[in-house]
Design an enzyme around this catalytic site. Structure first.
Site, short mmCIF file in Angstrom:
data_model
loop_
_atom_site.label_atom_id
_atom_site.label_comp_id
_atom_site.label_asym_id
_atom_site.label_seq_id
_atom_site.Cartn_x
_atom_site.Cartn_y
_atom_site.Cartn_z
N ASN A 28 0.91 -1.14 -0.16
CA ASN A 28 0.16 0.48 -0.44
C ASN A 28 0.75 1.44 -0.12
O ASN A 28 2.70 1.39 0.51
CB ASN A 28 -0.92 0.02 1.34
CG ASN A 28 -0.22 0.13 2.65
OD1 ASN A 28 0.66 -0.90 3.25
ND2 ASN A 28 -0.07 2.21 3.25
N CYS A 29 0.22 2.14 -0.08
CA CYS A 29 0.98 3.53 -0.29
C CYS A 29 -0.22 4.51 0.94
O CYS A 29 -0.91 3.93 1.12
CB CYS A 29 0.93 4.02 -1.60
SG CYS A 29 -0.54 4.79 -2.33
N MET A 30 -0.17 5.38 0.72
CA MET A 30 -0.40 6.33 2.11
C MET A 30 -2.30 5.89 1.51
O MET A 30 -2.21 6.06 2.31
CB MET A 30 -0.49 7.80 1.79
CG MET A 30 1.03 8.03 1.85
SD MET A 30 1.26 7.56 3.49
CE MET A 30 0.14 9.11 4.75
N THR A 31 -2.98 6.11 0.42
CA THR A 31 -4.09 6.05 -0.18
C THR A 31 -4.81 4.75 -0.52
O THR A 31 -5.80 4.78 -1.12
CB THR A 31 -4.73 7.48 -1.05
OG1 THR A 31 -3.68 7.13 -1.57
CG2 THR A 31 -4.16 8.61 0.27
N ARG A 32 -3.62 3.79 -1.04
CA ARG A 32 -4.77 2.71 -2.28
C ARG A 32 -3.06 1.67 -1.82
O ARG A 32 -2.39 1.28 -0.99
CB ARG A 32 -3.80 2.92 -3.31
CG ARG A 32 -4.19 4.64 -3.78
CD ARG A 32 -3.54 4.51 -5.21
NE ARG A 32 -3.66 6.18 -6.00
CZ ARG A 32 -3.01 6.77 -6.97
NH1 ARG A 32 -2.53 5.86 -8.15
NH2 ARG A 32 -3.14 7.63 -7.44
#
Length: 474
Positions: A28-32
């Site tokens: 994941n990244c911050m939002t995905r």
């Protein structure tokens, strides 16, 4: 667990991406939630219609499901647990999937390369934000209350305490990057961290600060530990590749004893002879390019206008090495506030759509649900729920962001450049206390606020005039 990331939702997503057997990686990244897939033809693009999913980005070998800050991390953890319970594939199926994956990689090299940056830097972003906020708040308090740098007492001590996290982060940042980069490129993290530490050591015995390496040249050749993040990324990549080659020929009984030893010796030699000078030249070139773009109003407008498109394609993480290079060369990240104008332009576009929509329309409900995150710098709900599905408002949002970037570029061109006090941070209104400049924090905050206002207004006007014609406003 929140409703948006229930086990039922994740099971549905897992089914629609081809099942556990089609998953190559989960992160994941911050939002995905980022799911690497073996065969993209098995992915159902209608994942984006699921309740709780704010958007989906599809590439040839990855599915990015937008959940939002915090939720993406929880979704990844839960998805990893689901994948851990999945049945094991047989060897023939694995071989067939690996063949499809290799074919997909041949057509997505740039996206694969940029995806590495997300793997390297995303784990560091919460630390960037926390340290930057603490530094910004401390600087703002010191400025407003006129606290001298050498003052003594409880308040100065508290302010110094708040600032120390940023100093610690950026002093030893290359070690964290080296560790993550080596892992991202398929090597051992600690080897990358050790190689990165070579860029921190001092090679001047007469220096009064830093950590002396114990020698000032490499077998008679001068050592120039330049390049910092750029050099460390190259060195970590080389370290991972060398480790893979060494391990290929190393007997199992000697692997733990000799693989890392040989890897470090070879990589360090390359670092001193080639990578440090090369990284220095690349670092200087990149810094020169973006510093000149930042001081060019038209360049700033182009960068801000195109950034939403980079977010849509999921390649915006590729800017992070540039942020770090600017921090080293300028002392602040002058690119980040320019790119942040893209989100502000989208807020203006969304407000225009809200104004033109019918009082009880679904569009107004969508804007109400996404506008607060947009104001606070989280743009995905507005992108995937409001502007991008209607396309014209997305274009006018980009134009609004370009206007905000032009404003900041003009101010810099007139002699007052400003930027973020950290390599990375929140955008939107939350970033106000993180702004800094040679003239202090208050002028920087005023310029950033002015840019946001310009982007809001221009995004609103452009969308009202050009972004609502023949567009679904229901």
């Amino acid at each position: 667990m929140a409703k948006e990331i229930s086990s039922e939702l994740l099971n549905t997503i897992l089914t629609r991406v081809g099942g556990p057997g089609n998953i190559a990686s989960c992160g994941n990244c911050m939002t995905r939630l980022r799911l690497g897939v073996h065969d993209s033809s098995l992915v159902d693009p209608n994942i984006k219609t699921l309740e709780g999913v704010k958007g989906v980005i599809l590439t040839s070998d990855q599915v990015q499901v937008v959940f939002g800050p915090g939720k993406a991390h929880r979704a990844t953890k839960a998805m990893s647990e689901l994948l851990g319970e999945a049945p094991v594939q047989d060897a023939a199926e694995i071989a067939a999937q690996n063949k499809r994956q290799l074919k997909a990689k041949q057509t997505s090299g740039v996206q694969q390369f940029l995806a590495k940056f997300a793997t390297i830097f995303t784990p560091l972003i919460p630390g960037f934000i926390a340290a930057g906020l603490l530094l910004g708040i401390a600087t703002l308090i010191a400025t407003v209350m006129h606290v001298p740098a050498d003052a003594q007492g409880t308040l100065p001590d508290a302010l110094n305490f708040m600032k120390v996290f940023s100093k610690g982060l950026f002093t030893f940042l290359v070690i964290l990057v080296g560790y993550n980069a080596a892992q991202a490129f398929g090597g051992t993290g600690v080897n990358g961290a050790i190689i990165a530490a070579l860029f921190l050591l001092g090679y001047n015995p007469a220096a009064t600060t830093g950590y002396y390496a114990g020698f000032h040249d490499f077998f008679g050749l001068p050592i120039d530990p330049r390049g910092n993040i750029i050099g460390v990324l190259i060195a970590a990549w080389a370290c991972a590749r060398i480790e893979g080659m060494v391990r290929r020929f190393m007997p199992d009984d000697l692997d733990m004893l000799l693989t890392s030893l040989i890897t470090l010796l070879i990589t360090a030699t390359l670092a001193y002879l080639i990578i440090m000078p090369l990284g220095g030249w690349l670092f200087e070139g990149m810094s020169w390019l973006f510093m000149h773009l930042n001081s060019n109003p038209l360049g700033c407008a182009v960068l801000a206008g195109l950034f939403l498109i980079a977010v849509v394609f999921g390649v915006h993480q590729g800017f992070i090495p540039v942020y770090l290079a600017l921090m080293d060369s300028q002392g602040f990240n002058s690119l980040f506030p320019i790119l942040s104008m893209a989100g502000a332009g989208q807020v203006g576009a969304a407000l225009a759509l809200y104004w033109r929509a019918q009082p009880h329309s679904g569009l107004r409900s969508q804007v109400r649900g996404a506008i607060i995150p947009g104001l606070l710098g989280v743009g995905e709900p507005l992108i995937y729920g409001v502007t991008l599905p209607r396309m014209k408002p997305f274009i006018t949002a980009c134009l609004g962001g370009a206007a905000g970037g032009l404003f900041i570029g003009l101010i810099a061109w007139w002699g007052l450049p400003m930027g973020l006090n950290s390599a990375f941070g929140p955008s939107g209104l939350v970033a106000l206390p993180l702004m800094t400049s040679a003239q202090g924090i208050l002028p920087a905050m005023a310029i950033y606020a002015g840019g946001i206002l310009v982007a809001w207004v221009c995004g609103f006007i452009f969308t009202t005039l050009f972004g609502c014609r023949n567009v679904n406003l229901d």
